[in-house]
Scaffold this active site. Sequence first.
Site, PDB file in Angstrom:
ATOM      1  N   ASP A   9      -9.662   5.353  -2.709  1.00  0.00           N
ATOM      2  CA  ASP A   9      -8.483   5.880  -3.400  1.00  0.00           C
ATOM      3  C   ASP A   9      -8.976   6.605  -4.652  1.00  0.00           C
ATOM      4  OD1 ASP A   9      -9.268   3.854  -5.088  1.00  0.00           O
ATOM      5  OD2 ASP A   9      -7.281   2.964  -5.305  1.00  0.00           O
ATOM      6  N   TYR A  53      -7.174   5.815   4.336  1.00  0.00           N
ATOM      7  CA  TYR A  53      -7.199   4.842   3.244  1.00  0.00           C
ATOM      8  C   TYR A  53      -6.321   3.623   3.568  1.00  0.00           C
ATOM      9  CZ  TYR A  53      -5.853   2.220  -0.741  1.00  0.00           C
ATOM     10  OH  TYR A  53      -5.570   1.162  -1.539  1.00  0.00           O
ATOM     11  N   GLU A  83       0.825  -1.211   0.000  1.00  0.00           N
ATOM     12  CA  GLU A  83       0.000   0.000   0.000  1.00  0.00           C
ATOM     13  C   GLU A  83       0.861   1.264   0.000  1.00  0.00           C
ATOM     14  OE1 GLU A  83      -3.018   0.380  -0.674  1.00  0.00           O
ATOM     15  OE2 GLU A  83      -3.595  -1.729  -0.645  1.00  0.00           O
TER      16      GLU A  83
END
Length: 340
Positions: free
Chosen positions: A142, A124, A41
């Site tokens: 996102d 997120y 990520e």
Amino acid sequence: MKQIPVESTEFRGALVAWFKRVGRKLPWRETADPYSILVSELMLQQTLVTTVVSYYLRWLKRFPTIRDLANADETEVLLAWQGLGYYNRARNLHRCAKVIAGGWNETFPSSVDALIQLPGIGRYTAGAIVSFAFDRPAPIVDGNIARAVSRLLDLQEPVDQPRGSEIIWDFATRYVQGANPRLLNSSLMELGAVVCIRRKPMCALCPVRSFCQTKDPESLPRKKERPKIERKTELHFFAVKDGRVLLQQNPGKRWQGLWSLPALPASSESARSNHAPSPSLSLSYPITRFVVRLNVFLREPPDSVRAGQAWHRLESLDGLPMPSPHRRAVQMALQRSWGI
Ligand code: SF4
């Protein structure tokens, strides 16, 4: 803006069935290890999937566990990140590893509230770890999801402003409250990444086309007007002595700890004036809202070095963390000087 039945079996089922059929096989989708998902990520922020795959696999070979990363020194970490840019992501990853492997005794937090206490982890990334690693219903938004949802809802509010952002997060929150949150989030993300793309969305292939409200997808998502791209020039020099290159370790925020070509001293007015001589080599690179022209002048070695500067052997350069534009400039200068 009309609502759509985001909690319905029809909507979720259509997306998940489509994702199971055609979703891309990506290495971080094959694991539920929270450390691996954290690595992926942070790498995926501001970097394309195709670039990240090889970095991700190399990283996990180099630092297979969070303990290995926590025990590494910063130079090693920056070197492994080299080429991905935005080095604060690497520093934050390293700091996260130290917190989790140290104070938290390698227990990876599994809630959004705990994760967002970690350096560089926002809403997120926390949601991605909670849903992808622990399969719990944490929403994620996102850029891909914001685009797809704004079109599904025909949302005219700018998605980067509080009202628009709230609407998208509300959609994502309601959507993920079903069975298998990991699959739900992956499928919504995939929709935005491969079908509901920025230009020419592939509506004919869209699994949720019958729910979609927009008649003009390419006009969405709306965003607040961005500042214009600015151009700036940076002046550096390249000097070699006894098989060593003079480099400067950056103290600043942008490339902290990385080695780059030394900046031309402020007193070098001739190179800074409008009538400056042409640089020996020049290249451009983008960073945030700037396009930077990096002008490099080949210079005689200086008599003394300044604070933060050091001579580095040519054969040791591969082992030094350097920003990519400066590494390219060094290679160009070596080629030009010695055909290396
Ligand atoms: S129908 Fe088209 S615009 Fe609507 S969500 Fe699907 S791909 Fe996006």
